[in-house]
Design a protein around this motif. Structure first.
Motif, PDB file in Angstrom:
ATOM      1  N   LEU A  55       7.256  52.164  10.169  1.00  0.00           N
ATOM      2  CA  LEU A  55       6.989  52.485   8.769  1.00  0.00           C
ATOM      3  C   LEU A  55       5.550  52.941   8.576  1.00  0.00           C
ATOM      4  O   LEU A  55       4.606  52.234   8.945  1.00  0.00           O
ATOM      5  N   GLY A  64       2.794  50.565   2.267  1.00  0.00           N
ATOM      6  CA  GLY A  64       3.457  50.018   3.449  1.00  0.00           C
ATOM      7  C   GLY A  64       3.646  48.516   3.380  1.00  0.00           C
ATOM      8  O   GLY A  64       4.694  47.992   3.745  1.00  0.00           O
ATOM      9  N   SER A  65       2.646  47.797   2.893  1.00  0.00           N
ATOM     10  CA  SER A  65       2.763  46.339   2.834  1.00  0.00           C
ATOM     11  C   SER A  65       3.843  45.909   1.837  1.00  0.00           C
ATOM     12  O   SER A  65       4.599  44.980   2.100  1.00  0.00           O
ATOM     13  N   VAL A  68       7.237  46.667   3.571  1.00  0.00           N
ATOM     14  CA  VAL A  68       7.607  45.659   4.583  1.00  0.00           C
ATOM     15  C   VAL A  68       8.093  44.390   3.894  1.00  0.00           C
ATOM     16  O   VAL A  68       9.094  43.807   4.287  1.00  0.00           O
TER      17      VAL A  68
END
Length: 71
Positions: A55, A64-65, A68
């Motif tokens: 990713l 991104g965090s 996830v």
């Protein structure tokens, strides 16, 4: 052993380069790609059997965090 993988990156050159590299290793059974987090979610709804997620942490539609944590 085979690994099912999905690559999520908004840059087509990055997606294709990573996919080509993984395919050349011969251990990845299926390498899919998505251009956005939204597309990833659509693919996961159809088939959630991926074993590896690559990713991009700098996607334009979600950080991104957060992505996830969501997955």
């Amino acid at each position: 052993m085979s690994v099912r993988t999905i690559i999520v990156d908004d840059h087509p050159i990055i997606r294709s380069t990573v996919a080509s590299s993984l395919n050349s290793m011969g251990i990845f059974d299926k390498v899919d790609a998505a251009a956005s987090f939204e597309e990833l979610l659509e693919k996961l709804q159809r088939d959630a059997a991926y074993q590896l997620l690559i990713l991009d942490l700098g996607l334009t539609d979600i950080s991104g965090s957060r992505g996830v944590a969501y997955v």
